[in-house]
Design a protein around this motif. Structure first.
Motif, PDB file in Angstrom:
ATOM      1  N   ALA A 197       0.842  -1.192   0.000  1.00 29.35           N
ATOM      2  CA  ALA A 197       0.000   0.000   0.000  1.00 29.35           C
ATOM      3  C   ALA A 197       0.875   1.240   0.000  1.00 29.35           C
ATOM      4  O   ALA A 197       2.052   1.201   0.373  1.00 29.35           O
ATOM      5  N   ASP A 198       0.272   2.323  -0.400  1.00 25.74           N
ATOM      6  CA  ASP A 198       0.961   3.600  -0.460  1.00 25.74           C
ATOM      7  C   ASP A 198       1.297   4.063   0.957  1.00 25.74           C
ATOM      8  O   ASP A 198       0.438   4.042   1.839  1.00 25.74           O
ATOM      9  N   THR A 199       2.536   4.479   1.173  1.00 26.83           N
ATOM     10  CA  THR A 199       2.903   4.959   2.504  1.00 26.83           C
ATOM     11  C   THR A 199       2.788   6.475   2.601  1.00 26.83           C
ATOM     12  O   THR A 199       3.122   7.052   3.622  1.00 26.83           O
ATOM     13  N   GLY A 200       2.334   7.103   1.541  1.00 27.48           N
ATOM     14  CA  GLY A 200       2.132   8.554   1.594  1.00 27.48           C
ATOM     15  C   GLY A 200       3.438   9.303   1.710  1.00 27.48           C
ATOM     16  O   GLY A 200       4.473   8.831   1.232  1.00 27.48           O
ATOM     17  N   PRO A 201       3.410  10.480   2.336  1.00 26.74           N
ATOM     18  CA  PRO A 201       4.584  11.360   2.352  1.00 26.74           C
ATOM     19  C   PRO A 201       5.770  10.788   3.137  1.00 26.74           C
ATOM     20  O   PRO A 201       6.895  11.266   2.977  1.00 26.74           O
ATOM     21  N   ILE A 202       5.546   9.772   3.968  1.00 32.69           N
ATOM     22  CA  ILE A 202       6.647   9.281   4.810  1.00 32.69           C
ATOM     23  C   ILE A 202       7.597   8.396   4.023  1.00 32.69           C
ATOM     24  O   ILE A 202       8.773   8.280   4.335  1.00 32.69           O
ATOM     25  N   GLY A 203       7.092   7.744   2.984  1.00 30.12           N
ATOM     26  CA  GLY A 203       7.939   6.876   2.172  1.00 30.12           C
ATOM     27  C   GLY A 203       8.185   5.540   2.839  1.00 30.12           C
ATOM     28  O   GLY A 203       7.513   5.173   3.803  1.00 30.12           O
ATOM     29  N   GLY A 204       9.135   4.792   2.302  1.00 30.27           N
ATOM     30  CA  GLY A 204       9.403   3.457   2.837  1.00 30.27           C
ATOM     31  C   GLY A 204       8.469   2.452   2.206  1.00 30.27           C
ATOM     32  O   GLY A 204       7.570   2.800   1.443  1.00 30.27           O
ATOM     33  N   ASP A 205       8.698   1.177   2.513  1.00 34.68           N
ATOM     34  CA  ASP A 205       7.896   0.144   1.850  1.00 34.68           C
ATOM     35  C   ASP A 205       7.016  -0.587   2.836  1.00 34.68           C
ATOM     36  O   ASP A 205       6.425  -1.604   2.532  1.00 34.68           O
ATOM     37  N   LEU A 206       6.914  -0.080   4.060  1.00 36.45           N
ATOM     38  CA  LEU A 206       6.233  -0.864   5.074  1.00 36.45           C
ATOM     39  C   LEU A 206       4.785  -0.449   5.303  1.00 36.45           C
ATOM     40  O   LEU A 206       4.450   0.158   6.302  1.00 36.45           O
ATOM     41  N   GLU A 218     -14.483  -2.343  -3.748  1.00 40.82           N
ATOM     42  CA  GLU A 218     -14.443  -0.981  -4.283  1.00 40.82           C
ATOM     43  C   GLU A 218     -13.224  -0.706  -5.138  1.00 40.82           C
ATOM     44  O   GLU A 218     -13.199   0.264  -5.884  1.00 40.82           O
ATOM     45  N   SER A 219     -12.164  -1.534  -4.998  1.00 45.04           N
ATOM     46  CA  SER A 219     -10.996  -1.242  -5.829  1.00 45.04           C
ATOM     47  C   SER A 219     -10.597  -2.453  -6.661  1.00 45.04           C
ATOM     48  O   SER A 219     -10.857  -3.604  -6.289  1.00 45.04           O
ATOM     49  N   ALA A 220      -9.980  -2.174  -7.802  1.00 46.64           N
ATOM     50  CA  ALA A 220      -9.452  -3.239  -8.640  1.00 46.64           C
ATOM     51  C   ALA A 220      -8.155  -3.735  -8.002  1.00 46.64           C
ATOM     52  O   ALA A 220      -7.372  -2.944  -7.484  1.00 46.64           O
ATOM     53  N   VAL A 221      -7.947  -5.060  -8.004  1.00 49.80           N
ATOM     54  CA  VAL A 221      -6.711  -5.606  -7.452  1.00 49.80           C
ATOM     55  C   VAL A 221      -6.098  -6.592  -8.444  1.00 49.80           C
ATOM     56  O   VAL A 221      -6.799  -7.189  -9.264  1.00 49.80           O
ATOM     57  N   PHE A 222      -4.778  -6.724  -8.333  1.00 50.42           N
ATOM     58  CA  PHE A 222      -4.016  -7.558  -9.257  1.00 50.42           C
ATOM     59  C   PHE A 222      -3.064  -8.403  -8.430  1.00 50.42           C
ATOM     60  O   PHE A 222      -2.284  -7.851  -7.638  1.00 50.42           O
ATOM     61  N   CYS A 223      -3.118  -9.726  -8.579  1.00 53.05           N
ATOM     62  CA  CYS A 223      -2.198 -10.526  -7.775  1.00 53.05           C
ATOM     63  C   CYS A 223      -1.918 -11.879  -8.408  1.00 53.05           C
ATOM     64  O   CYS A 223      -2.554 -12.293  -9.384  1.00 53.05           O
ATOM     65  N   HIS A 224      -0.933 -12.551  -7.832  1.00 50.99           N
ATOM     66  CA  HIS A 224      -0.544 -13.890  -8.242  1.00 50.99           C
ATOM     67  C   HIS A 224      -1.537 -14.888  -7.656  1.00 50.99           C
ATOM     68  O   HIS A 224      -1.870 -14.814  -6.467  1.00 50.99           O
ATOM     69  N   LYS A 225      -1.978 -15.817  -8.488  1.00 51.48           N
ATOM     70  CA  LYS A 225      -3.009 -16.776  -8.048  1.00 51.48           C
ATOM     71  C   LYS A 225      -2.573 -17.670  -6.900  1.00 51.48           C
ATOM     72  O   LYS A 225      -3.401 -18.147  -6.130  1.00 51.48           O
ATOM     73  N   ASP A 226      -1.252 -17.914  -6.790  1.00 55.87           N
ATOM     74  CA  ASP A 226      -0.777 -18.847  -5.766  1.00 55.87           C
ATOM     75  C   ASP A 226      -1.117 -18.379  -4.347  1.00 55.87           C
ATOM     76  O   ASP A 226      -1.133 -19.190  -3.411  1.00 55.87           O
ATOM     77  N   PHE A 227      -1.370 -17.076  -4.181  1.00 61.07           N
ATOM     78  CA  PHE A 227      -1.761 -16.586  -2.854  1.00 61.07           C
ATOM     79  C   PHE A 227      -2.966 -17.355  -2.305  1.00 61.07           C
ATOM     80  O   PHE A 227      -3.096 -17.560  -1.109  1.00 61.07           O
ATOM     81  N   TYR A 256       3.558 -11.116  -6.518  1.00 61.28           N
ATOM     82  CA  TYR A 256       2.956  -9.829  -6.856  1.00 61.28           C
ATOM     83  C   TYR A 256       1.529  -9.705  -6.307  1.00 61.28           C
ATOM     84  O   TYR A 256       0.715 -10.624  -6.465  1.00 61.28           O
ATOM     85  N   ALA A 257       1.250  -8.582  -5.670  1.00 60.74           N
ATOM     86  CA  ALA A 257      -0.112  -8.287  -5.205  1.00 60.74           C
ATOM     87  C   ALA A 257      -0.220  -6.787  -4.996  1.00 60.74           C
ATOM     88  O   ALA A 257       0.539  -6.218  -4.214  1.00 60.74           O
ATOM     89  N   ALA A 258      -1.133  -6.139  -5.704  1.00 58.94           N
ATOM     90  CA  ALA A 258      -1.266  -4.687  -5.543  1.00 58.94           C
ATOM     91  C   ALA A 258      -2.686  -4.238  -5.859  1.00 58.94           C
ATOM     92  O   ALA A 258      -3.371  -4.826  -6.697  1.00 58.94           O
ATOM     93  N   THR A 259      -3.113  -3.180  -5.154  1.00 58.63           N
ATOM     94  CA  THR A 259      -4.380  -2.536  -5.507  1.00 58.63           C
ATOM     95  C   THR A 259      -4.097  -1.560  -6.646  1.00 58.63           C
ATOM     96  O   THR A 259      -2.945  -1.312  -6.983  1.00 58.63           O
ATOM     97  N   GLU A 261      -4.041   1.596  -6.966  1.00 56.87           N
ATOM     98  CA  GLU A 261      -3.167   2.760  -6.708  1.00 56.87           C
ATOM     99  C   GLU A 261      -1.690   2.394  -6.834  1.00 56.87           C
ATOM    100  O   GLU A 261      -0.858   3.222  -7.181  1.00 56.87           O
ATOM    101  N   MET A 262      -1.359   1.150  -6.492  1.00 58.49           N
ATOM    102  CA  MET A 262       0.056   0.745  -6.469  1.00 58.49           C
ATOM    103  C   MET A 262       0.400  -0.170  -7.642  1.00 58.49           C
ATOM    104  O   MET A 262       1.509  -0.696  -7.719  1.00 58.49           O
ATOM    105  N   HIS A 263      -0.544  -0.358  -8.553  1.00 61.68           N
ATOM    106  CA  HIS A 263      -0.361  -1.364  -9.604  1.00 61.68           C
ATOM    107  C   HIS A 263       0.773  -1.005 -10.562  1.00 61.68           C
ATOM    108  O   HIS A 263       0.898   0.135 -10.992  1.00 61.68           O
ATOM    109  N   ASP A 264       1.582  -2.027 -10.889  1.00 58.47           N
ATOM    110  CA  ASP A 264       2.707  -1.866 -11.809  1.00 58.47           C
ATOM    111  C   ASP A 264       2.477  -2.870 -12.951  1.00 58.47           C
ATOM    112  O   ASP A 264       2.721  -4.068 -12.792  1.00 58.47           O
ATOM    113  N   GLU A 265       1.977  -2.351 -14.057  1.00 58.87           N
ATOM    114  CA  GLU A 265       1.564  -3.200 -15.176  1.00 58.87           C
ATOM    115  C   GLU A 265       2.699  -4.092 -15.654  1.00 58.87           C
ATOM    116  O   GLU A 265       2.497  -5.275 -15.951  1.00 58.87           O
TER     117      GLU A 265
END
Ligand code: ATP
Ligand code: MG
Ligand code: MG
Ligand code: MG
Length: 439
Positions: A197-206, A218-227, A256-259, A261-265
């Motif tokens: 998820a987006d960490t906003g102005p603080i940055g980082g990946d956590l 409410e949101s589109a999500v993209f992920c690996h089926k193995d989850f 890979y798993a992202a909503t 906002e964070m999706h990387d095609e």
């Protein structure tokens, strides 16, 4: 509980205002009732579910070492001025004044208050780490409250807050909560996938959102089926083993798993085509490491090992039990109504007397009812004189895991009828065998 004495004002027709199935079913099953836009009363059946969800959340927070407290719903505006969020938060915050014209607010979240509590009580790094949580009502003046308790203005949240000496310690605290969340959602009968998820102005990946897949998300999500095949960590997972926790988190964040906002095609396209899953998702939990964002301005500091004073590193971890109740229904229902997973069902057994007033039926039901109660099984005993068809429709609607039917025809042969709400045929068997099956 005898249905004749219970409060279950079910609706036969689907209310027009309800757009999604969970909202329709929660209204029809008399779990909730709207009292104002986005503000709901929890009726007895709904409250049972909400409490069961909260209990599971609580058990897993405790297992992970978090400590429960209870903060008030109303907070002082001045506390939020310390962090700078009073003005920043915007229209979602319900602002109120008391009779002394003091500015107050109905808490949308509790970072400021828990930081105030922590700084008053902790002085040394030796008291770290700490994780404090509560399960409390929140208010957010959502622009568009909708979907019932899925996006309401008043809602229940479990929010936990961790305190560590440094970023490395905070990472361990974060991992503890990832593992606790994986266990929590598995126990609730849900497949929740942690998505970056987006960490906003603080940055980082956590930061991760825990998302369940549902058509009405409410949101589109993209992920690996193995989850979908990953197993949640076991109950005896060692929350003091930092390496073991990291290994679990690494596994659950390796694919890979992202909503949206964070999706990387490009990253998504790199997954083999048959493993790519594009779906809709519901955010049921959200966890976040934010470093010293609040501890610095609010001076939540401890003396470190070298005596120097440092602001603590913090994280926050939310789950919405009220939204979870709706999300479970989105994932588990059929045309007849709700299908509760055992762990959160309001009652385990629905005992249906087809002919109240018939001496044999009454005696068999009373005996079964007493034995189930004595064994600690939550049972809803339909002792009303409704028609059988209507009784069955009610049981299907409220979705109890087991339906145990006692009627005059079966009793002649010493038989009652047992059926699972989740599927499978009704089975005729003796009352004793039926009891053994549901105990
Ligand atoms: P959303 O993106 O749905 O608006 P959020 O990101 O604002 O949610 P958080 O601040 O991350 O929500 O809150 C933690 C959890 O509280 C969410 O994951 C969700 O389970 C629950 N929650 C948040 N807002 C609502 C709401 N309006 N109604 C019911 N539950 C909510
Ligand atoms: Mg929101
Ligand atoms: Mg969100
Ligand atoms: Mg969120």
């Amino acid at each position: 509980m005898r249905l004749s004495r219970y409060f279950l004002p079910i609706l036969r027709e689907a209310p027009k205002e309800a757009e999604i199935v969970s909202h329709r079913l929660m209204l029809r099953a008399a779990m909730i009732r709207q009292e104002a836009a986005g503000i709901y009363a929890w009726l007895p059946l709904g409250l049972r579910v909400l409490n069961k969800i909260s209990d599971i959340v609580r058990e897993e927070q405790n297992r992970a070492g978090a400590i429960e407290c209870l903060m008030p719903t109303i907070q002082l505006a001045d506390l939020w001025r310390e962090s700078g969020r009073y003005d920043a938060y915007g229209a979602e915050m319900l602002r109120i004044k008391d009779r002394h014209e003091r500015e107050m607010l109905y808490g949308p979240t509790n970072e400021e208050m828990i930081t105030e509590i922590f700084r008053a009580g902790v002085r040394s790094y030796k008291d770290l780490p700490k994780n404090l949580y509560h399960i409390q009502w929140k208010f957010r003046d959502e622009r568009r409250p909708r979907f019932g308790v899925m996006r309401s203005r008043e809602f229940l949240m479990k929010d936990a807050y961790s305190f560590d000496l440094d970023a490395a310690g905070a990472r361990v605290s974060y991992n503890r909560m990832v593992v606790a969340y994986l266990r929590t959602f598995a126990r609730l009968g849900m497949k929740a996938i942690p998505m970056r998820a987006d960490t906003g102005p603080i940055g980082g990946d956590l930061s991760h959102e825990f998302i369940i897949l549902a058509k009405t998300g409410e949101s589109a999500v993209f992920c690996h089926k193995d989850f979908l095949d990953f197993e949640a960590p076991p109950a005896d997972v060692d929350f003091d083993d930092a390496g073991g926790l990291q290994a679990i988190v690494d596994k659950w964040t390796s694919l890979y798993a992202a909503t949206e906002e964070m999706h990387d095609e490009a990253a998504f396209a790199a997954i083999p085509a048959d493993k790519r899953l594009t779906a809709r998702g519901i955010e049921v939990g959200h966890i976040f490491y934010f470093g010293t964002k609040y501890s610095e301005p609010m001076k939540a500091v401890v003396a470190g090992p070298d005596g120097a004073t440092v602001p603590v590193h913090m994280g926050s971890y939310g789950i919405g039990p009220s939204r979870v109740a709706a999300a479970i229904i989105e994932a588990s229902h059929d045309e007849g109504g709700i299908i509760w997973p055992e762990a959160v069902a309001p009652f385990r057994v629905g005992l249906v007397n087809l002919k109240p007033g018939d001496a044999a039926c009454d005696a068999a039901c009373e005996d079964l009812y007493a034995k189930l109660e004595a064994a600690g099984v939550d049972v809803l005993y339909d002792d009303t004189d409704e028609r059988p068809g209507s009784k069955f429709a009610t049981m299907d609607l409220i979705g109890l895991p087991w339906r145990l039917v006692v009627g005059p025809k079966g009793l002649v042969n010493g038989q009652v009828e047992l059926k699972r709400r989740a599927g499978g045929a009704a089975e005729s068997l003796t009352p004793e065998a039926a009891l053994n099956a549901v105990l």
